[in-house]
Motif scaffolding. Structure first.
Motif, PDB file in Angstrom:
ATOM      1  N   ARG A 169       0.850  -1.194   0.000  1.00 40.26           N
ATOM      2  CA  ARG A 169       0.000   0.000   0.000  1.00 40.26           C
ATOM      3  C   ARG A 169       0.885   1.242   0.000  1.00 40.26           C
ATOM      4  NH1 ARG A 169      -3.849  -1.053   4.973  1.00 40.26           N
ATOM      5  NH2 ARG A 169      -2.040  -2.288   5.624  1.00 40.26           N
ATOM      6  N   LYS A 170       0.854   1.959  -1.121  1.00 40.31           N
ATOM      7  CA  LYS A 170       1.651   3.169  -1.256  1.00 40.31           C
ATOM      8  C   LYS A 170       0.734   4.374  -1.413  1.00 40.31           C
ATOM      9  CE  LYS A 170       5.539   0.784  -3.493  1.00 40.31           C
ATOM     10  NZ  LYS A 170       6.355   0.687  -4.731  1.00 40.31           N
ATOM     11  N   TYR A 171       1.116   5.474  -0.770  1.00 39.75           N
ATOM     12  CA  TYR A 171       0.322   6.699  -0.796  1.00 39.75           C
ATOM     13  C   TYR A 171       1.187   7.866  -1.266  1.00 39.75           C
ATOM     14  CZ  TYR A 171      -3.255   4.419   2.139  1.00 39.75           C
ATOM     15  OH  TYR A 171      -4.225   3.587   2.630  1.00 39.75           O
ATOM     16  N   ILE A 178       9.929  21.314   4.736  1.00 41.01           N
ATOM     17  CA  ILE A 178      10.925  20.653   3.896  1.00 41.01           C
ATOM     18  C   ILE A 178      11.538  19.486   4.665  1.00 41.01           C
ATOM     19  CG2 ILE A 178      13.024  20.921   2.535  1.00 41.01           C
ATOM     20  CD1 ILE A 178      10.684  22.612   1.566  1.00 41.01           C
ATOM     21  N   ILE A 179      11.360  18.286   4.165  1.00 42.03           N
ATOM     22  CA  ILE A 179      12.000  17.109   4.747  1.00 42.03           C
ATOM     23  C   ILE A 179      13.402  16.988   4.145  1.00 42.03           C
ATOM     24  CG2 ILE A 179      11.908  14.599   5.013  1.00 42.03           C
ATOM     25  CD1 ILE A 179       8.886  14.752   4.838  1.00 42.03           C
ATOM     26  N   GLN A 180      14.397  16.949   4.997  1.00 40.42           N
ATOM     27  CA  GLN A 180      15.784  16.957   4.529  1.00 40.42           C
ATOM     28  C   GLN A 180      16.237  15.587   4.019  1.00 40.42           C
ATOM     29  OE1 GLN A 180      17.427  19.756   4.182  1.00 40.42           O
ATOM     30  NE2 GLN A 180      15.783  20.941   5.138  1.00 40.42           N
ATOM     31  N   GLU A 181      15.835  14.512   4.704  1.00 45.23           N
ATOM     32  CA  GLU A 181      16.263  13.171   4.316  1.00 45.23           C
ATOM     33  C   GLU A 181      15.600  12.770   2.996  1.00 45.23           C
ATOM     34  OE1 GLU A 181      15.675  13.413   8.816  1.00 45.23           O
ATOM     35  OE2 GLU A 181      14.514  13.890   7.018  1.00 45.23           O
ATOM     36  N   HIS A 213       7.139   3.895   5.979  1.00 48.20           N
ATOM     37  CA  HIS A 213       8.326   4.225   5.193  1.00 48.20           C
ATOM     38  C   HIS A 213       7.979   5.393   4.262  1.00 48.20           C
ATOM     39  CE1 HIS A 213      10.401   0.280   6.048  1.00 48.20           C
ATOM     40  NE2 HIS A 213       9.143  -0.013   6.356  1.00 48.20           N
ATOM     41  N   PHE A 214       8.907   6.335   4.101  1.00 44.65           N
ATOM     42  CA  PHE A 214       8.633   7.427   3.170  1.00 44.65           C
ATOM     43  C   PHE A 214       9.866   7.756   2.343  1.00 44.65           C
ATOM     44  CE2 PHE A 214      10.147   9.679   6.973  1.00 44.65           C
ATOM     45  CZ  PHE A 214      11.051  10.597   6.424  1.00 44.65           C
ATOM     46  N   LYS A 215       9.620   8.304   1.146  1.00 48.40           N
ATOM     47  CA  LYS A 215      10.721   8.793   0.310  1.00 48.40           C
ATOM     48  C   LYS A 215      10.272  10.082  -0.369  1.00 48.40           C
ATOM     49  CE  LYS A 215       9.749   6.297  -4.024  1.00 48.40           C
ATOM     50  NZ  LYS A 215      10.312   5.360  -5.032  1.00 48.40           N
ATOM     51  N   ILE A 216      11.230  10.942  -0.667  1.00 46.73           N
ATOM     52  CA  ILE A 216      10.937  12.239  -1.266  1.00 46.73           C
ATOM     53  C   ILE A 216      10.673  12.090  -2.761  1.00 46.73           C
ATOM     54  CG2 ILE A 216      11.751  14.605  -1.614  1.00 46.73           C
ATOM     55  CD1 ILE A 216      11.322  13.702   1.343  1.00 46.73           C
ATOM     56  N   LEU A 217       9.585  12.692  -3.216  1.00 48.18           N
ATOM     57  CA  LEU A 217       9.301  12.754  -4.650  1.00 48.18           C
ATOM     58  C   LEU A 217       9.692  14.110  -5.224  1.00 48.18           C
ATOM     59  CD1 LEU A 217       5.787  11.020  -4.766  1.00 48.18           C
ATOM     60  CD2 LEU A 217       8.013  10.012  -5.268  1.00 48.18           C
ATOM     61  N   LYS A 218       9.418  15.191  -4.473  1.00 45.87           N
ATOM     62  CA  LYS A 218       9.767  16.542  -4.935  1.00 45.87           C
ATOM     63  C   LYS A 218       9.675  17.518  -3.764  1.00 45.87           C
ATOM     64  CE  LYS A 218       8.725  19.903  -8.595  1.00 45.87           C
ATOM     65  NZ  LYS A 218      10.093  19.831  -9.186  1.00 45.87           N
ATOM     66  N   ARG A 219      10.599  18.457  -3.723  1.00 46.21           N
ATOM     67  CA  ARG A 219      10.571  19.501  -2.711  1.00 46.21           C
ATOM     68  C   ARG A 219      10.141  20.820  -3.347  1.00 46.21           C
ATOM     69  NH1 ARG A 219      15.318  16.643  -1.430  1.00 46.21           N
ATOM     70  NH2 ARG A 219      15.282  15.670   0.643  1.00 46.21           N
ATOM     71  N   PHE A 220       9.274  21.542  -2.648  1.00 49.19           N
ATOM     72  CA  PHE A 220       8.865  22.878  -3.056  1.00 49.19           C
ATOM     73  C   PHE A 220       9.414  23.872  -2.030  1.00 49.19           C
ATOM     74  CE2 PHE A 220       5.724  19.880  -4.703  1.00 49.19           C
ATOM     75  CZ  PHE A 220       5.697  20.232  -6.051  1.00 49.19           C
ATOM     76  N   LEU A 225       6.595  16.817  -1.355  1.00 48.45           N
ATOM     77  CA  LEU A 225       5.757  15.754  -1.896  1.00 48.45           C
ATOM     78  C   LEU A 225       6.457  14.433  -1.624  1.00 48.45           C
ATOM     79  CD1 LEU A 225       3.134  15.307  -3.614  1.00 48.45           C
ATOM     80  CD2 LEU A 225       4.651  15.100  -5.588  1.00 48.45           C
ATOM     81  N   ILE A 226       5.753  13.509  -0.990  1.00 44.90           N
ATOM     82  CA  ILE A 226       6.368  12.250  -0.589  1.00 44.90           C
ATOM     83  C   ILE A 226       5.528  11.051  -1.010  1.00 44.90           C
ATOM     84  CG2 ILE A 226       7.541  13.265   1.406  1.00 44.90           C
ATOM     85  CD1 ILE A 226       5.357  12.032   3.186  1.00 44.90           C
ATOM     86  N   GLU A 227       6.194   9.904  -1.055  1.00 46.46           N
ATOM     87  CA  GLU A 227       5.490   8.630  -1.187  1.00 46.46           C
ATOM     88  C   GLU A 227       5.643   7.900   0.132  1.00 46.46           C
ATOM     89  OE1 GLU A 227       5.699   5.593  -4.650  1.00 46.46           O
ATOM     90  OE2 GLU A 227       7.044   4.802  -3.081  1.00 46.46           O
ATOM     91  N   CYS A 228       4.533   7.431   0.683  1.00 43.89           N
ATOM     92  CA  CYS A 228       4.560   6.664   1.925  1.00 43.89           C
ATOM     93  C   CYS A 228       4.161   5.224   1.640  1.00 43.89           C
ATOM     94  CB  CYS A 228       3.583   7.250   2.945  1.00 43.89           C
ATOM     95  SG  CYS A 228       4.031   8.870   3.571  1.00 43.89           S
ATOM     96  N   LYS A 229       4.892   4.295   2.233  1.00 45.56           N
ATOM     97  CA  LYS A 229       4.553   2.880   2.114  1.00 45.56           C
ATOM     98  C   LYS A 229       4.254   2.337   3.502  1.00 45.56           C
ATOM     99  CE  LYS A 229       6.199  -1.560   0.340  1.00 45.56           C
ATOM    100  NZ  LYS A 229       7.317  -2.291  -0.312  1.00 45.56           N
ATOM    101  N   LEU A 230       3.075   1.760   3.652  1.00 40.04           N
ATOM    102  CA  LEU A 230       2.665   1.241   4.951  1.00 40.04           C
ATOM    103  C   LEU A 230       3.245  -0.138   5.198  1.00 40.04           C
ATOM    104  CD1 LEU A 230      -1.146   2.178   5.105  1.00 40.04           C
ATOM    105  CD2 LEU A 230       0.779   3.362   6.169  1.00 40.04           C
ATOM    106  N   GLU A 231       3.894  -0.292   6.347  1.00 44.35           N
ATOM    107  CA  GLU A 231       4.304  -1.630   6.775  1.00 44.35           C
ATOM    108  C   GLU A 231       3.215  -2.218   7.668  1.00 44.35           C
ATOM    109  OE1 GLU A 231       7.952  -3.696   9.234  1.00 44.35           O
ATOM    110  OE2 GLU A 231       8.403  -2.073   7.841  1.00 44.35           O
TER     111      GLU A 231
END
Length: 309
Positions: A169-171, A178-181, A213-220, A225-231
């Motif tokens: 499940r990804k969101y 601004i998320i730095q990581e 879990h999250f990863k950066i898609l784009k910073r404004f 903008l992030i993608e989150c994956k549910l564990e």
């Protein structure tokens, strides 16, 4: 036929009122209904009747006898729905923002279930008349993909996969700041809020493990903008976790900023991908759908769009 639920009280829950304890552990039961069950002698502790004010002791055995639900007729409604995939066992639907997934006391119309009953001939009946075919939910103001069980075989298989955390499940979410990581994991238990029973919170009290879990898609300039994956799949998990790390979801009126500057009609959170082992074929299948138009418009106003990630 009555449903029996047994709970063993852990030492960490000693001293809690029994009505609060049951409410924390069985979220679908309201405090009012729990009190009625206690008054009707449907709840016992160590085989004895108790009052709602009873203070629990460690290793107490709580038995809840849930009466058979009253027969209800849920009305099929001709509400358009976006069916992404359908076969004899499963259905994948793209739920719009603002739609409740299934009926509940006081709200028996205009839900996804009402729409499904109109468009689909057969749904699994394991979850009863109020939630036919519903294996999991997404929040009213979250859009995106859900898998619905058309057969009991599918319902049982998908329920096991959910319990074992093997469903993908990804969101997609737009969050404040601004998320730095580039990637990260929020590993923090979630339980019901002590003071506001409609909210969830990160807590060690009566909580369940939760991992996002999250990863950066784009910073404004002021947003990410992030993608989150549910564990795991706890109630409001992404919304609670992102708020917990200081980056609440834009538009989230419950866990986000009190004054929303960018978007205020509900959280910008979209269930973009769902994958599971097909109950009949045993093959892994995965489905994705783009963010809705209103979400895309917000990104364009910020100087980006979904084609850039």
């Amino acid at each position: 036929m009555e449903e029996k639920i047994e709970l063993i009280v852990e030492e960490s829950d000693e001293g809690m009122r029994i009505d609060q304890y049951i409410s924390d552990n069985i979220s679908q039961l309201s405090r009012t209904y729990i009190k009625k069950l206690i008054d009707d002698s449907k709840i016992t502790v160590n085989g004895k009747e108790v009052k709602a004010s009873y203070k629990l002791q460690g290793k107490d055995e709580v038995l809840i006898n849930l009466p058979e639900p009253e027969s209800l007729e849920i009305e099929p409604q001709n509400i358009p729905i976006d069916i992404v995939y359908e076969d004899n066992h499963v259905l994948v639907v793209n739920k719009p923002q603002g739609m409740v997934v299934h009926p509940a006391p006081g709200n028996y119309k205009d839900t996804l279930v009402n729409a499904l009953l109109y468009h689909i001939d057969k749904l699994s009946d394991i979850n009863g008349v109020l939630r036919p075919g519903i294996v999991h939910r997404i929040d009213k103001d979250t859009s995106g993909l859900l898998v619905v069980a058309k057969s009991d075989l599918a319902h049982k298989s998908l329920s096991v996969q959910l319990k074992e955390h093997t469903i993908t499940r990804k969101y997609t979410a737009l969050v404040e700041g601004i998320i730095q990581e580039e990637t990260g994991i929020v590993d923090a238990p979630i339980g019901r809020h002590v003071k506001d029973r409609k909210k969830m919170t990160v807590t060690d009290r009566n909580a369940k493990d939760a991992k996002t879990h999250f990863k950066i898609l784009k910073r404004f300039s002021k947003y990410t903008l992030i993608e989150c994956k549910l564990e795991t799949g706890r109630t409001h998990q992404i919304r609670v976790h992102m708020s917990y790390i200081g980056h609440p979801v834009v538009g989230d009126l419950t866990y986000g900023l009190k004054r929303q500057k960018l978007y205020s009609k509900g959280q910008l959170l979209h269930a973009s991908t769902i994958g599971f082992t097909h109950p009949e074929t045993g093959e892994y299948v995965e489905f994705s759908c783009p963010i809705p138009e209103y979400f895309e418009k917000v990104l364009q106003e910020l100087g980006g769009n979904s084609s850039t990630f």
